[in-house]
Every structure is written in C-alpha cells, then in structure tokens.
Design a protein around this motif. Structure first.
Motif, PDB file in Angstrom:
ATOM      1  N   GLY A 209      45.099  78.130  67.277  1.00 25.39           N
ATOM      2  CA  GLY A 209      45.995  77.951  68.416  1.00 25.39           C
ATOM      3  C   GLY A 209      45.437  77.007  69.460  1.00 25.39           C
ATOM      4  O   GLY A 209      44.227  76.771  69.537  1.00 25.39           O
ATOM      5  N   ASP A 210      46.348  76.458  70.290  1.00 27.67           N
ATOM      6  CA  ASP A 210      45.921  75.640  71.424  1.00 27.67           C
ATOM      7  C   ASP A 210      45.240  76.499  72.480  1.00 27.67           C
ATOM      8  O   ASP A 210      44.441  76.006  73.269  1.00 27.67           O
ATOM      9  CB  ASP A 210      47.130  74.929  72.047  1.00 27.67           C
ATOM     10  CG  ASP A 210      47.728  73.896  71.108  1.00 27.67           C
ATOM     11  OD1 ASP A 210      46.985  73.398  70.236  1.00 27.67           O
ATOM     12  OD2 ASP A 210      48.925  73.596  71.242  1.00 27.67           O
ATOM     13  N   ALA A 211      45.599  77.764  72.529  1.00 30.19           N
ATOM     14  CA  ALA A 211      44.965  78.747  73.403  1.00 30.19           C
ATOM     15  C   ALA A 211      45.139  80.101  72.720  1.00 30.19           C
ATOM     16  O   ALA A 211      45.959  80.254  71.822  1.00 30.19           O
ATOM     17  CB  ALA A 211      45.611  78.756  74.789  1.00 30.19           C
ATOM     18  N   ILE A 212      44.349  81.060  73.141  1.00 29.61           N
ATOM     19  CA  ILE A 212      44.450  82.399  72.562  1.00 29.61           C
ATOM     20  C   ILE A 212      45.446  83.202  73.386  1.00 29.61           C
ATOM     21  O   ILE A 212      45.294  83.344  74.605  1.00 29.61           O
ATOM     22  CB  ILE A 212      43.081  83.093  72.552  1.00 29.61           C
ATOM     23  CG1 ILE A 212      42.097  82.283  71.704  1.00 29.61           C
ATOM     24  CG2 ILE A 212      43.189  84.510  72.000  1.00 29.61           C
ATOM     25  CD1 ILE A 212      40.677  82.749  71.840  1.00 29.61           C
ATOM     26  N   THR A 213      46.482  83.727  72.734  1.00 28.85           N
ATOM     27  CA  THR A 213      47.447  84.606  73.385  1.00 28.85           C
ATOM     28  C   THR A 213      47.481  85.922  72.607  1.00 28.85           C
ATOM     29  O   THR A 213      46.887  86.042  71.532  1.00 28.85           O
ATOM     30  CB  THR A 213      48.840  83.964  73.424  1.00 28.85           C
ATOM     31  OG1 THR A 213      49.230  83.615  72.082  1.00 28.85           O
ATOM     32  CG2 THR A 213      48.832  82.701  74.281  1.00 28.85           C
ATOM     33  N   PHE A 214      48.184  86.913  73.144  1.00 36.91           N
ATOM     34  CA  PHE A 214      48.059  88.273  72.634  1.00 36.91           C
ATOM     35  C   PHE A 214      49.418  88.892  72.315  1.00 36.91           C
ATOM     36  O   PHE A 214      50.294  88.979  73.168  1.00 36.91           O
ATOM     37  CB  PHE A 214      47.307  89.135  73.659  1.00 36.91           C
ATOM     38  CG  PHE A 214      45.930  88.603  73.942  1.00 36.91           C
ATOM     39  CD1 PHE A 214      44.847  88.975  73.164  1.00 36.91           C
ATOM     40  CD2 PHE A 214      45.724  87.673  74.956  1.00 36.91           C
ATOM     41  CE1 PHE A 214      43.594  88.466  73.385  1.00 36.91           C
ATOM     42  CE2 PHE A 214      44.464  87.150  75.194  1.00 36.91           C
ATOM     43  CZ  PHE A 214      43.395  87.550  74.403  1.00 36.91           C
ATOM     44  N   GLU A 215      49.537  89.307  71.042  1.00 33.82           N
ATOM     45  CA  GLU A 215      50.746  89.994  70.582  1.00 33.82           C
ATOM     46  C   GLU A 215      50.406  91.241  69.778  1.00 33.82           C
ATOM     47  O   GLU A 215      51.302  91.963  69.341  1.00 33.82           O
ATOM     48  CB  GLU A 215      51.582  89.044  69.699  1.00 33.82           C
ATOM     49  CG  GLU A 215      52.049  87.795  70.431  1.00 33.82           C
ATOM     50  CD  GLU A 215      52.729  86.813  69.501  1.00 33.82           C
ATOM     51  OE1 GLU A 215      52.588  86.975  68.262  1.00 33.82           O
ATOM     52  OE2 GLU A 215      53.404  85.893  70.005  1.00 33.82           O
ATOM     53  N   SER A 216      49.111  91.489  69.555  1.00 36.70           N
ATOM     54  CA  SER A 216      48.669  92.645  68.762  1.00 36.70           C
ATOM     55  C   SER A 216      47.182  92.849  69.029  1.00 36.70           C
ATOM     56  O   SER A 216      46.565  92.096  69.800  1.00 36.70           O
ATOM     57  CB  SER A 216      48.914  92.397  67.264  1.00 36.70           C
ATOM     58  OG  SER A 216      48.206  91.257  66.833  1.00 36.70           O
ATOM     59  N   GLU A 217      46.618  93.847  68.379  1.00 35.72           N
ATOM     60  CA  GLU A 217      45.200  94.151  68.560  1.00 35.72           C
ATOM     61  C   GLU A 217      44.336  92.950  68.214  1.00 35.72           C
ATOM     62  O   GLU A 217      44.572  92.246  67.231  1.00 35.72           O
ATOM     63  CB  GLU A 217      44.806  95.344  67.676  1.00 35.72           C
ATOM     64  CG  GLU A 217      43.345  95.737  67.823  1.00 35.72           C
ATOM     65  CD  GLU A 217      42.945  96.874  66.880  1.00 35.72           C
ATOM     66  OE1 GLU A 217      41.750  97.219  66.867  1.00 35.72           O
ATOM     67  OE2 GLU A 217      43.830  97.394  66.157  1.00 35.72           O
ATOM     68  N   VAL A 218      43.314  92.717  69.039  1.00 33.21           N
ATOM     69  CA  VAL A 218      42.367  91.624  68.818  1.00 33.21           C
ATOM     70  C   VAL A 218      40.955  92.159  69.002  1.00 33.21           C
ATOM     71  O   VAL A 218      40.665  92.869  69.976  1.00 33.21           O
ATOM     72  CB  VAL A 218      42.623  90.457  69.803  1.00 33.21           C
ATOM     73  CG1 VAL A 218      41.523  89.396  69.673  1.00 33.21           C
ATOM     74  CG2 VAL A 218      43.981  89.820  69.568  1.00 33.21           C
ATOM     75  N   ASP A 219      40.063  91.825  68.060  1.00 33.16           N
ATOM     76  CA  ASP A 219      38.643  92.190  68.150  1.00 33.16           C
ATOM     77  C   ASP A 219      37.859  91.110  67.409  1.00 33.16           C
ATOM     78  O   ASP A 219      37.657  91.190  66.206  1.00 33.16           O
ATOM     79  CB  ASP A 219      38.407  93.573  67.539  1.00 33.16           C
ATOM     80  CG  ASP A 219      37.008  94.102  67.800  1.00 33.16           C
ATOM     81  OD1 ASP A 219      36.174  93.341  68.338  1.00 33.16           O
ATOM     82  OD2 ASP A 219      36.743  95.274  67.467  1.00 33.16           O
TER      83      ASP A 219
END
Length: 341
Positions: A209-219
């Motif tokens: 991605g061009d930037a990190i965005t959030f739609e679900s769990e991230v680790d």
C-alpha cells in the motif's frame, strides 16, 4: 499523596513532582512551561499519560486496565525487555514492565549537548534474584523520560552488560497511541518495506500500500524501517511523528473486534480508539559483550496534519515515495532523533 518536589536535573527552573498511587508506588509527573504533561510510574518504568498543552490525552489506556503490580498496565508505553512478544522463553514482553524501578540518583549524562529546556526523570532497573533465575544475566537498565518545552515526549534506554559473559535480548517501546477512529488512521513511512506477519506464523511479506490503513486485525513487524514515521489521524487532524534510534523495527498492532473480546483487561470496542506503533528490536536480538552498553531512543511529537512536513526539521533529500516526500525523508537518511535527549 504528594511526595514533595524534586528539582529537575537538567533545568533548575523546572520542578517535577513525585506522587504516590493507591498501591503505594511512586509516579513522577513532568510538566512543560507551555502546559504539556507526562506521568511515569516506577511500576515498569511505564509512561502512563502524555498530554499536549491543550490537555488532550495522546496515549491510550484501557478502561479495564489493571493498576496493580505485578500486572502490567494495558496502555501508555510499557517497556518490553529482555524479550519482545512471546518468541522466547520468558513471559510475554519480558519482565521489565512488571518490576518496580528506582529513581536513578547517579544519572550519568547522556551527552554534553543536553537541551536545557526539558523536564526529565532518570530511572534504573537491576535484576532481582528471581529475575536472575529465569534470565541469568547481569544488567543495568537506565531510562530517561523527558518532556521538551514544545511538549515532545522522549524516552532513552541504556542497557549495560555487567555480566562476565555476553547476552542477547529483544526490546520494544510498546506505544499505545490514542486515535479518534482506527478506520480513519493511516501510517506513512513503512510502505515498500518487508514485514513479518504474526498472524501468519511470522511469514515475510512486502508492504504494497501507499500507506498502512486498518480494516481488520494487524500484528506485523516491519523490519529495517526508517527512523522517522508518521501516524495520521484524519478525524482529529493531527499527526503523531515517531522518531527512533537504535531500534531497526516498527511493530504495528491492533487486535480488532474478535480478539478484543478475549482480552480480559481490554474493552470490547476499545480497539477503535487505539493503535500500537512500537519502536523495537524484534526481528534480530541485540547482543552485548561484557561491559558493553546499548542505547535505544524514542521521541514522540504531535503536530497538525496540515503542517506535518514542516515540523520534522528534516533536510531536503531525494525521496522514493509520496509519504517520504511529505515527511521530508530521504532513502538513506541517518537517524535524526533525540540528539539532545
């Protein structure tokens, strides 16, 4: 209950206050001349609160956090040492965040160019007999927490091997940022990097991605990361700028809805208001020979999103990405952080 005032070591015009919490553990309150505020507990050497000069809390703390040693508190900035995460033989994130630290009366200077406009406190942790049973290595861990006149929060950790043999450790500043809505947040500065995905047995991927965005769990553990990254909160129109030194990785974590319900000291819906972005040495351990010392630095600042690049004081260099251009970062730029920590 107030424990009186202690004159700041770096600026005689500033005072810091030592108070005692309801468990009888000392906490140190730092204040900047313009009204910014930070509170550090000797339980874990943990920053519990960081507020800007408008009184807005910038760190997340769970409403269900347990404030009682030896349990680590869910929020603020826990210190993860000598193990980050659970990839080792020790308890999750090591034992430093569960121990009672001491005020460091010796406080050897960090360097000769220390900025005289900081309120700061020096803490120290040495291993107990129980610690040596589970991790048999002699160390001295010195931590300086500072608040600049502009309200920036700085943490400098120095770990010295006072053992007769080498030892290795991993480390992280487990930083819980307070955000308006996780779906409105993005991270810039980590694009194109490789990361280890803890949700896929640490399999290695490349950020697309061009930037990190959030739609679900991230680790994720982003490896070999730049020393400056930005966390943009669209709704609050503010940006957290994270500067680091000595810490090659950035760990990004949000438990999302399902996992939140299984965390005892975390509210079911609180994942929406928090994001962990940790400066860390997580992929590869740091090894110290006898007598050697390691330094890891973190500086957090908060700026209006519309003025982000103008606040970073970075020289203009050729850049590789749009995000890097906004941050003023070059592909090989050296670490700018905390030169006067």
């Amino acid at each position: 209950m107030s424990m009186g005032h202690y004159t700041n070591l770096t600026d005689p015009r500033t005072e810091l206050e030592v108070v005692r919490d309801w468990n009888g553990v000392d906490q140190v309150v730092l204040r900047s001349p313009r009204g910014a505020y930070a509170r550090v507990s000797l339980h874990g050497g943990q920053v519990l609160s960081w507020r800007n000069d408008r009184g807005e809390e910038l760190l997340f703390t769970s409403s269900k956090a347990i404030f009682k040693p030896p349990k680590a508190m869910r929020g603020g900035i826990p210190i993860c040492f000598p193990q980050f995460g659970n990839s080792g033989t020790l308890e999750q994130h090591g034992f430093a965040r569960n121990r009672i630290w001491a005020l460091d009366e010796e406080h050897p200077p960090l360097n000769q160019n220390d900025n005289n406009s900081k309120a700061s406190v020096d803490l120290i942790l040495k291993p107990s007999e129980d610690d040596l049973k589970c991790w048999p290595h002699g160390f001295e861990f010195r931590l300086r927490v500072s608040l600049t006149k502009d309200g920036n929060l700085s943490l400098v950790s120095r770990i010295r091997n006072v053992n007769g043999k080498p030892f290795s450790f991993s480390f992280g500043y487990h930083t819980y940022l307070s955000v308006s809505d996780i779906s409105e947040v993005r991270i810039e500065g980590l694009e194109t990097l490789d990361y280890l995905d803890n949700l896929s047995q640490r399999e290695r991927f490349t950020e697309q991605g061009d930037a990190i965005t959030f739609e679900s769990e991230v680790d994720r553990v982003y490896v070999s990361s730049p020393n400056v990254i930005a966390v943009l909160d669209h709704e609050k129109k503010r940006t957290f700028v994270i500067r680091k030194e000595g810490l090659p990785d950035v760990v990004v974590w949000n438990p999302w809805e399902k996992k939140s319900k299984n965390i005892v000291d975390f509210g079911d819906e609180e994942y929406k208001q928090m994001l962990c972005v940790d400066a860390a040495a997580a992929e590869r351990q740091i090894t110290l020979k006898p007598g050697e010392e390691w330094t890891g630095k973190l500086e957090l600042s908060e700026v209006p999103s519309t003025n982000c690049s103008g606040h970073l004081d970075q020289p203009a260099l050729p850049v590789q990405t749009a995000a890097a251009a906004r941050l003023g970062l070059g592909p090989q730029q050296p670490a700018p952080i905390c030169s006067s920590a």
